[in-house]
Design an enzyme around this catalytic site. Structure first.
Site, PDB file in Angstrom:
ATOM      1  N   ASP A 175       5.760  56.183   7.963  1.00  0.00           N
ATOM      2  CA  ASP A 175       7.065  56.046   7.322  1.00  0.00           C
ATOM      3  C   ASP A 175       6.934  55.806   5.811  1.00  0.00           C
ATOM      4  OD1 ASP A 175       9.824  55.898   7.360  1.00  0.00           O
ATOM      5  OD2 ASP A 175       9.918  54.398   8.944  1.00  0.00           O
ATOM      6  N   ASP A 192      17.635  59.477   8.368  1.00  0.00           N
ATOM      7  CA  ASP A 192      17.694  59.294   9.821  1.00  0.00           C
ATOM      8  C   ASP A 192      18.902  59.974  10.469  1.00  0.00           C
ATOM      9  OD1 ASP A 192      15.503  57.802   9.392  1.00  0.00           O
ATOM     10  OD2 ASP A 192      16.305  55.935  10.222  1.00  0.00           O
TER      11      ASP A 192
HETATM   12  C1  GLA Z   1      12.850  54.768   9.287  1.00  0.00           C
HETATM   13  C2  GLA Z   1      12.527  56.054  10.033  1.00  0.00           C
HETATM   14  C3  GLA Z   1      13.052  55.930  11.462  1.00  0.00           C
HETATM   15  C4  GLA Z   1      12.398  54.744  12.151  1.00  0.00           C
HETATM   16  C5  GLA Z   1      12.644  53.473  11.342  1.00  0.00           C
HETATM   17  C6  GLA Z   1      11.840  52.302  11.855  1.00  0.00           C
HETATM   18  O1  GLA Z   1      14.212  54.597   9.102  1.00  0.00           O
HETATM   19  O2  GLA Z   1      13.098  57.141   9.378  1.00  0.00           O
HETATM   20  O3  GLA Z   1      12.807  57.120  12.173  1.00  0.00           O
HETATM   21  O4  GLA Z   1      11.033  54.981  12.271  1.00  0.00           O
HETATM   22  O5  GLA Z   1      12.310  53.649   9.965  1.00  0.00           O
HETATM   23  O6  GLA Z   1      12.052  51.140  11.122  1.00  0.00           O
END
Ligand code: GLA
Length: 410
Positions: free
Chosen positions: A158, A213
Protein backbone atom coordinates in the site's frame (compact mmCIF):
# COMPACT_ATOMS: atom_id res chain seq x y z
CA UNK A 1 46.40 -43.95 -18.50
CA UNK A 2 44.99 -40.92 -20.34
CA UNK A 3 45.34 -37.77 -18.39
CA UNK A 4 42.68 -35.16 -19.13
CA UNK A 5 44.01 -31.67 -19.26
CA UNK A 6 41.70 -28.75 -18.42
CA UNK A 7 43.07 -25.44 -19.56
CA UNK A 8 42.56 -22.33 -17.45
CA UNK A 9 40.26 -20.68 -20.05
CA UNK A 10 38.03 -23.76 -20.24
CA UNK A 11 37.61 -23.88 -16.46
CA UNK A 12 36.79 -20.18 -16.51
CA UNK A 13 34.22 -20.74 -19.27
CA UNK A 14 32.66 -23.60 -17.30
CA UNK A 15 32.40 -21.49 -14.17
CA UNK A 16 30.89 -18.61 -16.12
CA UNK A 17 28.39 -20.94 -17.80
CA UNK A 18 27.24 -22.51 -14.54
CA UNK A 19 26.89 -19.10 -12.83
CA UNK A 20 24.86 -17.80 -15.75
CA UNK A 21 22.55 -20.81 -15.87
CA UNK A 22 21.99 -20.66 -12.08
CA UNK A 23 21.19 -16.98 -12.53
CA UNK A 24 18.78 -17.83 -15.34
CA UNK A 25 17.02 -20.45 -13.27
CA UNK A 26 16.76 -17.94 -10.44
CA UNK A 27 15.33 -15.27 -12.75
CA UNK A 28 12.84 -17.72 -14.27
CA UNK A 29 11.28 -18.33 -10.87
CA UNK A 30 9.98 -14.77 -10.92
CA UNK A 31 8.66 -14.80 -14.46
CA UNK A 32 5.12 -15.62 -15.48
CA UNK A 33 3.65 -15.40 -11.96
CA UNK A 34 0.40 -13.93 -13.30
CA UNK A 35 -0.06 -14.87 -16.97
CA UNK A 36 -3.80 -14.19 -16.47
CA UNK A 37 -5.31 -11.74 -13.97
CA UNK A 38 -4.89 -13.08 -10.40
CA UNK A 39 -8.03 -14.46 -8.77
CA UNK A 40 -8.67 -14.83 -5.07
CA UNK A 41 -10.23 -13.35 -1.96
CA UNK A 42 -9.11 -10.46 0.25
CA UNK A 43 -10.30 -9.64 3.77
CA UNK A 44 -10.49 -5.84 3.52
CA UNK A 45 -13.82 -5.01 1.83
CA UNK A 46 -15.86 -6.88 4.45
CA UNK A 47 -13.74 -7.36 7.53
CA UNK A 48 -11.26 -4.45 7.53
CA UNK A 49 -8.95 -5.24 10.45
CA UNK A 50 -11.35 -7.72 12.15
CA UNK A 51 -9.52 -10.80 10.99
CA UNK A 52 -8.40 -13.97 12.79
CA UNK A 53 -7.04 -17.46 12.44
CA UNK A 54 -10.58 -18.86 12.49
CA UNK A 55 -11.72 -16.51 9.74
CA UNK A 56 -8.84 -17.53 7.48
CA UNK A 57 -9.56 -21.21 8.02
CA UNK A 58 -13.31 -20.72 7.43
CA UNK A 59 -12.67 -18.77 4.25
CA UNK A 60 -10.19 -21.37 3.01
CA UNK A 61 -12.81 -24.08 3.62
CA UNK A 62 -15.57 -22.22 1.84
CA UNK A 63 -13.33 -21.27 -1.09
CA UNK A 64 -13.14 -25.00 -1.68
CA UNK A 65 -16.71 -26.06 -0.77
CA UNK A 66 -18.40 -23.24 -2.74
CA UNK A 67 -16.65 -24.18 -5.96
CA UNK A 68 -14.70 -20.94 -6.02
CA UNK A 69 -11.33 -22.64 -5.93
CA UNK A 70 -12.39 -24.80 -8.89
CA UNK A 71 -13.55 -21.67 -10.69
CA UNK A 72 -10.02 -20.24 -10.38
CA UNK A 73 -9.89 -18.30 -7.09
CA UNK A 74 -6.45 -19.22 -5.82
CA UNK A 75 -5.15 -16.52 -3.47
CA UNK A 76 -6.45 -15.95 0.05
CA UNK A 77 -5.05 -12.56 1.01
CA UNK A 78 -5.01 -11.02 4.49
CA UNK A 79 -5.17 -7.26 4.20
CA UNK A 80 -4.32 -4.62 6.79
CA UNK A 81 -4.44 -5.45 10.50
CA UNK A 82 -2.77 -8.88 10.65
CA UNK A 83 0.16 -7.62 12.72
CA UNK A 84 0.79 -6.37 16.22
CA UNK A 85 1.12 -2.60 16.70
CA UNK A 86 4.90 -2.86 17.24
CA UNK A 87 7.73 -4.82 15.65
CA UNK A 88 9.74 -7.26 17.76
CA UNK A 89 11.99 -4.91 19.78
CA UNK A 90 14.97 -7.29 19.53
CA UNK A 91 14.85 -8.51 15.93
CA UNK A 92 12.80 -5.78 14.26
CA UNK A 93 10.59 -8.46 12.70
CA UNK A 94 6.88 -7.93 12.19
CA UNK A 95 4.81 -9.95 14.65
CA UNK A 96 1.36 -11.34 13.87
CA UNK A 97 -1.26 -9.94 16.27
CA UNK A 98 -1.20 -12.48 19.14
CA UNK A 99 -4.93 -12.12 19.79
CA UNK A 100 -5.97 -12.63 16.17
CA UNK A 101 -3.31 -15.25 15.44
CA UNK A 102 -2.45 -16.91 18.78
CA UNK A 103 -0.46 -19.63 16.98
CA UNK A 104 1.34 -17.23 14.68
CA UNK A 105 0.86 -17.20 10.92
CA UNK A 106 2.73 -20.34 9.93
CA UNK A 107 -0.03 -22.86 10.86
CA UNK A 108 -2.63 -20.61 9.22
CA UNK A 109 -0.62 -20.41 6.01
CA UNK A 110 0.06 -24.14 6.09
CA UNK A 111 -3.69 -24.71 6.44
CA UNK A 112 -4.40 -22.52 3.41
CA UNK A 113 -1.74 -24.37 1.42
CA UNK A 114 -3.14 -27.74 2.52
CA UNK A 115 -6.39 -26.77 0.75
CA UNK A 116 -4.51 -26.26 -2.51
CA UNK A 117 -4.78 -22.48 -2.20
CA UNK A 118 -2.12 -19.77 -2.09
CA UNK A 119 -1.64 -17.22 0.64
CA UNK A 120 -1.12 -13.47 0.54
CA UNK A 121 -0.28 -10.70 2.99
CA UNK A 122 -0.50 -6.93 3.05
CA UNK A 123 1.88 -4.21 4.07
CA UNK A 124 2.68 -0.68 3.08
CA UNK A 125 5.60 1.27 1.61
CA UNK A 126 5.24 3.93 4.29
CA UNK A 127 6.22 4.10 7.94
CA UNK A 128 2.78 2.84 8.93
CA UNK A 129 0.00 1.04 7.10
CA UNK A 130 -3.24 2.87 6.31
CA UNK A 131 -4.77 1.44 9.51
CA UNK A 132 -1.74 2.48 11.60
CA UNK A 133 0.18 -0.81 11.91
CA UNK A 134 3.97 -0.95 11.35
CA UNK A 135 4.86 -0.20 7.73
CA UNK A 136 7.78 -1.57 5.76
CA UNK A 137 9.78 1.58 5.07
CA UNK A 138 13.41 0.80 5.96
CA UNK A 139 12.62 -2.89 6.54
CA UNK A 140 12.04 -3.99 2.95
CA UNK A 141 14.61 -6.82 2.84
CA UNK A 142 13.82 -7.99 6.37
CA UNK A 143 10.07 -8.12 5.74
CA UNK A 144 10.56 -9.86 2.40
CA UNK A 145 12.66 -12.54 4.13
CA UNK A 146 9.92 -13.02 6.71
CA UNK A 147 7.19 -13.37 4.06
CA UNK A 148 9.30 -15.87 2.13
CA UNK A 149 10.10 -17.89 5.25
CA UNK A 150 6.39 -18.07 6.14
CA UNK A 151 5.49 -19.37 2.68
CA UNK A 152 3.71 -16.26 1.42
CA UNK A 153 2.74 -16.27 -2.27
CA UNK A 154 1.33 -12.75 -2.77
CA UNK A 155 2.05 -9.32 -1.32
CA UNK A 156 -0.26 -6.32 -1.57
CA UNK A 157 1.83 -3.20 -0.91
CA UNK A 158 0.00 0.00 0.00
CA UNK A 159 0.92 3.69 -0.12
CA UNK A 160 -0.10 5.39 3.14
CA UNK A 161 2.37 7.46 5.20
CA UNK A 162 4.84 7.75 2.34
CA UNK A 163 5.29 11.52 2.37
CA UNK A 164 8.35 12.59 0.42
CA UNK A 165 9.29 9.23 -1.06
CA UNK A 166 9.41 8.31 -4.71
CA UNK A 167 6.86 5.66 -5.69
CA UNK A 168 8.87 4.04 -8.47
CA UNK A 169 11.90 3.73 -6.20
CA UNK A 170 9.95 2.51 -3.18
CA UNK A 171 8.13 -0.21 -5.14
CA UNK A 172 11.29 -1.17 -7.02
CA UNK A 173 13.14 -1.63 -3.72
CA UNK A 174 10.40 -3.93 -2.41
CA UNK A 175 10.33 -5.83 -5.68
CA UNK A 176 14.10 -6.41 -5.44
CA UNK A 177 13.76 -7.41 -1.80
CA UNK A 178 11.16 -10.04 -2.71
CA UNK A 179 13.39 -11.46 -5.43
CA UNK A 180 16.38 -11.49 -3.11
CA UNK A 181 14.35 -13.40 -0.51
CA UNK A 182 14.10 -16.04 -3.20
CA UNK A 183 10.43 -17.11 -3.10
CA UNK A 184 8.18 -16.32 -6.08
CA UNK A 185 5.66 -13.83 -4.67
CA UNK A 186 3.08 -12.00 -6.77
CA UNK A 187 3.61 -8.31 -6.11
CA UNK A 188 0.48 -6.17 -6.09
CA UNK A 189 1.16 -2.42 -6.11
CA UNK A 190 -1.48 -0.38 -4.34
CA UNK A 191 -0.61 3.29 -4.79
CA UNK A 192 -4.04 4.14 -6.21
CA UNK A 193 -2.74 5.30 -9.59
CA UNK A 194 -1.27 8.46 -7.99
CA UNK A 195 2.07 8.09 -9.76
CA UNK A 196 0.85 6.46 -12.98
CA UNK A 197 2.30 3.01 -12.21
CA UNK A 198 1.15 1.78 -15.64
CA UNK A 199 4.07 3.79 -17.06
CA UNK A 200 6.80 2.16 -14.95
CA UNK A 201 5.58 -0.85 -12.97
CA UNK A 202 5.67 -3.61 -15.60
CA UNK A 203 9.13 -4.79 -14.45
CA UNK A 204 8.25 -4.15 -10.79
CA UNK A 205 5.11 -6.18 -10.07
CA UNK A 206 2.27 -8.12 -11.65
CA UNK A 207 -0.61 -5.73 -10.92
CA UNK A 208 -1.12 -2.12 -9.91
CA UNK A 209 -4.14 -0.28 -8.61
CA UNK A 210 -5.37 2.38 -10.99
CA UNK A 211 -7.68 4.31 -8.64
CA UNK A 212 -8.57 5.02 -5.03
CA UNK A 213 -10.67 2.55 -3.08
CA UNK A 214 -13.85 0.98 -4.32
CA UNK A 215 -17.02 0.99 -2.21
CA UNK A 216 -20.13 -1.17 -2.38
CA UNK A 217 -22.25 1.19 -4.44
CA UNK A 218 -22.93 1.08 -8.15
CA UNK A 219 -22.26 4.67 -9.11
CA UNK A 220 -20.94 7.98 -7.79
CA UNK A 221 -18.65 8.39 -4.82
CA UNK A 222 -18.89 7.98 -1.07
CA UNK A 223 -17.45 10.91 0.82
CA UNK A 224 -15.39 10.16 3.94
CA UNK A 225 -14.31 13.75 4.62
CA UNK A 226 -10.55 13.67 3.96
CA UNK A 227 -10.93 11.03 1.23
CA UNK A 228 -13.61 9.44 -0.89
CA UNK A 229 -14.32 5.95 -2.16
CA UNK A 230 -15.58 5.19 -5.66
CA UNK A 231 -18.64 3.35 -6.87
CA UNK A 232 -18.27 0.68 -9.54
CA UNK A 233 -19.15 2.86 -12.56
CA UNK A 234 -17.03 5.76 -11.29
CA UNK A 235 -14.05 3.42 -11.35
CA UNK A 236 -15.02 2.14 -14.80
CA UNK A 237 -14.97 5.75 -16.07
CA UNK A 238 -11.26 5.91 -15.21
CA UNK A 239 -10.09 2.73 -16.98
CA UNK A 240 -10.49 3.10 -20.72
CA UNK A 241 -7.28 5.00 -21.50
CA UNK A 242 -5.09 2.56 -19.55
CA UNK A 243 -5.72 -0.60 -21.53
CA UNK A 244 -2.61 -0.41 -23.68
CA UNK A 245 -0.44 -0.76 -20.56
CA UNK A 246 -1.95 -4.08 -19.43
CA UNK A 247 -1.15 -7.61 -20.51
CA UNK A 248 0.07 -10.96 -19.19
CA UNK A 249 1.97 -10.48 -15.91
CA UNK A 250 1.22 -6.74 -15.75
CA UNK A 251 -2.41 -5.93 -15.06
CA UNK A 252 -4.34 -2.77 -14.34
CA UNK A 253 -6.18 -3.29 -11.05
CA UNK A 254 -9.42 -1.30 -10.64
CA UNK A 255 -9.65 -2.65 -7.05
CA UNK A 256 -11.27 -5.67 -5.45
CA UNK A 257 -14.79 -6.88 -6.03
CA UNK A 258 -17.83 -5.66 -4.12
CA UNK A 259 -20.04 -8.45 -5.49
CA UNK A 260 -22.19 -9.73 -2.62
CA UNK A 261 -21.65 -6.67 -0.47
CA UNK A 262 -25.06 -5.06 -0.92
CA UNK A 263 -25.32 -4.38 -4.65
CA UNK A 264 -28.51 -5.57 -6.35
CA UNK A 265 -28.35 -8.80 -8.38
CA UNK A 266 -28.24 -6.77 -11.61
CA UNK A 267 -25.48 -4.54 -10.25
CA UNK A 268 -23.49 -7.58 -9.13
CA UNK A 269 -23.71 -8.97 -12.67
CA UNK A 270 -22.67 -5.68 -14.28
CA UNK A 271 -19.78 -5.13 -11.87
CA UNK A 272 -18.49 -8.65 -12.47
CA UNK A 273 -18.95 -8.49 -16.26
CA UNK A 274 -17.04 -5.22 -16.45
CA UNK A 275 -14.19 -6.52 -14.32
CA UNK A 276 -14.05 -9.51 -16.65
CA UNK A 277 -13.96 -7.30 -19.76
CA UNK A 278 -11.32 -5.07 -18.14
CA UNK A 279 -9.04 -8.09 -17.53
CA UNK A 280 -9.08 -6.99 -13.91
CA UNK A 281 -7.81 -9.15 -11.08
CA UNK A 282 -10.88 -10.93 -9.66
CA UNK A 283 -10.37 -10.62 -5.93
CA UNK A 284 -13.64 -11.30 -4.13
CA UNK A 285 -14.24 -9.15 -1.04
CA UNK A 286 -17.46 -10.53 0.42
CA UNK A 287 -18.13 -12.77 3.41
CA UNK A 288 -17.98 -16.07 1.56
CA UNK A 289 -19.37 -17.92 4.60
CA UNK A 290 -22.68 -16.10 4.24
CA UNK A 291 -23.03 -15.52 0.51
CA UNK A 292 -26.37 -16.32 -1.10
CA UNK A 293 -26.86 -18.40 -4.22
CA UNK A 294 -27.04 -15.39 -6.52
CA UNK A 295 -23.70 -14.06 -5.32
CA UNK A 296 -22.09 -17.47 -5.62
CA UNK A 297 -23.52 -17.90 -9.13
CA UNK A 298 -22.05 -14.54 -10.17
CA UNK A 299 -18.64 -15.23 -8.69
CA UNK A 300 -18.44 -18.69 -10.25
CA UNK A 301 -19.88 -17.98 -13.69
CA UNK A 302 -17.29 -19.92 -15.66
CA UNK A 303 -18.17 -18.32 -19.00
CA UNK A 304 -17.61 -14.82 -17.65
CA UNK A 305 -14.44 -15.93 -15.87
CA UNK A 306 -13.19 -17.38 -19.17
CA UNK A 307 -13.51 -13.90 -20.70
CA UNK A 308 -11.42 -12.46 -17.88
CA UNK A 309 -8.84 -15.25 -17.96
CA UNK A 310 -8.50 -15.41 -21.73
CA UNK A 311 -4.93 -16.23 -22.70
CA UNK A 312 -4.47 -13.25 -25.04
CA UNK A 313 -4.63 -11.01 -21.98
CA UNK A 314 -6.02 -7.98 -23.82
CA UNK A 315 -7.99 -5.53 -21.70
CA UNK A 316 -11.32 -4.52 -23.25
CA UNK A 317 -12.23 -1.09 -24.57
CA UNK A 318 -15.34 1.04 -24.52
CA UNK A 319 -16.88 1.10 -27.96
CA UNK A 320 -19.80 3.40 -27.13
CA UNK A 321 -21.17 5.42 -24.25
CA UNK A 322 -24.53 6.87 -25.15
CA UNK A 323 -27.79 7.46 -23.36
CA UNK A 324 -26.54 5.61 -20.25
CA UNK A 325 -25.77 2.46 -22.20
CA UNK A 326 -22.11 1.53 -22.47
CA UNK A 327 -20.76 -1.05 -24.89
CA UNK A 328 -17.52 -2.75 -23.90
CA UNK A 329 -15.60 -5.07 -26.21
CA UNK A 330 -12.67 -7.41 -25.57
CA UNK A 331 -10.75 -9.40 -28.17
CA UNK A 332 -10.26 -13.04 -27.16
CA UNK A 333 -8.07 -15.89 -28.37
CA UNK A 334 -8.87 -17.71 -31.62
CA UNK A 335 -10.51 -14.64 -33.14
CA UNK A 336 -13.39 -14.67 -30.63
CA UNK A 337 -14.77 -11.58 -28.89
CA UNK A 338 -16.68 -10.60 -25.77
CA UNK A 339 -19.22 -7.79 -26.05
CA UNK A 340 -20.97 -6.30 -23.07
CA UNK A 341 -23.91 -3.85 -23.00
CA UNK A 342 -24.31 -2.18 -19.60
CA UNK A 343 -27.30 -0.09 -18.59
CA UNK A 344 -25.99 2.45 -16.11
CA UNK A 345 -29.39 4.01 -15.48
CA UNK A 346 -32.38 3.34 -13.25
CA UNK A 347 -34.76 2.77 -16.19
CA UNK A 348 -34.93 -0.15 -18.61
CA UNK A 349 -33.29 0.48 -22.00
CA UNK A 350 -34.13 -0.94 -25.39
CA UNK A 351 -31.09 -1.63 -27.48
CA UNK A 352 -30.78 -2.22 -31.19
CA UNK A 353 -27.32 -3.06 -32.41
CA UNK A 354 -26.73 -3.64 -36.07
CA UNK A 355 -23.44 -5.52 -36.31
CA UNK A 356 -23.28 -4.93 -40.06
CA UNK A 357 -23.17 -1.15 -39.62
CA UNK A 358 -20.54 -1.09 -36.90
CA UNK A 359 -16.85 -0.56 -37.40
CA UNK A 360 -15.19 -2.29 -34.47
CA UNK A 361 -11.43 -1.85 -34.52
CA UNK A 362 -9.06 -2.30 -31.61
CA UNK A 363 -6.34 0.15 -32.61
CA UNK A 364 -4.12 -0.55 -29.59
CA UNK A 365 -3.80 -4.26 -30.33
CA UNK A 366 -4.51 -4.24 -34.04
CA UNK A 367 -7.64 -6.42 -34.12
CA UNK A 368 -10.84 -6.04 -36.12
CA UNK A 369 -14.23 -7.51 -35.37
CA UNK A 370 -15.21 -7.99 -38.98
CA UNK A 371 -18.87 -8.97 -39.20
CA UNK A 372 -18.89 -8.63 -42.97
CA UNK A 373 -16.17 -11.18 -43.62
CA UNK A 374 -17.32 -13.48 -40.79
CA UNK A 375 -20.59 -14.54 -39.25
CA UNK A 376 -20.30 -14.90 -35.50
CA UNK A 377 -22.64 -16.87 -33.28
CA UNK A 378 -23.74 -15.04 -30.14
CA UNK A 379 -24.07 -16.60 -26.70
CA UNK A 380 -25.37 -14.65 -23.69
CA UNK A 381 -23.19 -15.52 -20.73
CA UNK A 382 -25.64 -14.84 -17.85
CA UNK A 383 -28.73 -16.57 -19.25
CA UNK A 384 -26.48 -19.05 -21.06
CA UNK A 385 -28.71 -18.84 -24.14
CA UNK A 386 -27.83 -18.55 -27.80
CA UNK A 387 -28.71 -15.12 -29.13
CA UNK A 388 -28.57 -15.50 -32.92
CA UNK A 389 -25.73 -14.32 -35.11
CA UNK A 390 -24.11 -11.09 -36.22
CA UNK A 391 -26.15 -11.28 -39.45
CA UNK A 392 -29.24 -10.13 -37.55
CA UNK A 393 -29.82 -6.86 -35.70
CA UNK A 394 -29.48 -7.50 -31.97
CA UNK A 395 -32.58 -6.28 -30.14
CA UNK A 396 -32.93 -6.52 -26.38
CA UNK A 397 -34.25 -4.81 -23.28
CA UNK A 398 -31.71 -4.29 -20.55
CA UNK A 399 -33.13 -3.82 -17.07
CA UNK A 400 -31.87 -1.02 -14.79
CA UNK A 401 -28.16 -1.45 -13.92
CA UNK A 402 -28.13 -4.77 -15.72
CA UNK A 403 -25.93 -6.15 -18.42
CA UNK A 404 -26.05 -8.27 -21.54
CA UNK A 405 -22.82 -10.12 -22.02
CA UNK A 406 -22.10 -11.95 -25.24
CA UNK A 407 -19.37 -14.21 -26.47
CA UNK A 408 -18.92 -14.18 -30.22
CA UNK A 409 -17.60 -17.33 -31.87
CA UNK A 410 -17.12 -18.04 -35.57
C1 GLA B 1 -5.93 1.33 1.42
C2 GLA B 1 -6.08 0.34 0.28
C3 GLA B 1 -7.23 -0.62 0.62
C4 GLA B 1 -6.92 -1.35 1.92
C5 GLA B 1 -6.68 -0.34 3.04
C6 GLA B 1 -6.16 -1.00 4.29
O1 GLA B 1 -7.02 2.18 1.53
O2 GLA B 1 -6.32 1.01 -0.91
O3 GLA B 1 -7.42 -1.53 -0.44
O4 GLA B 1 -5.81 -2.15 1.74
O5 GLA B 1 -5.73 0.65 2.65
O6 GLA B 1 -5.92 -0.09 5.32
Amino acid sequence: MIKKQFSFPSILALLLFSTLSTKNLFAQKFENLAPTPPMGWNSWNTFQTNISEQLVKDIADVLVSSGMKDAGYTYLVLDDGWMAMERDPKTGDLIPDPKKFPNGLKPVIDYVHSKGLKFGLYNCAGTKTCAGYPGTRGYEYQDARLYASLGTDYLKFDWCNTEGINAKEAYTTMSKALKTAGRPIVFSLCEWGNNQPWLWAEPVGQLWRTTGDITAQFDGIKNHGTWHANGVMTIVDMQDTLRKYAGPNHWNDPDMLEVGNGLTPAQNRSHYSLWAILSAPLIAGNDLRKMNDQTRAVLTNKDVIAVNQDGLGIQGFRHRNKDSVQIWIKPLSNGEWAVCFVNRSSVAKQIEFNWQNETIIDKDFNKTLDTKANTYKLRELWTKKDAGTTKAVLKATIQPYDVLMLRLTK
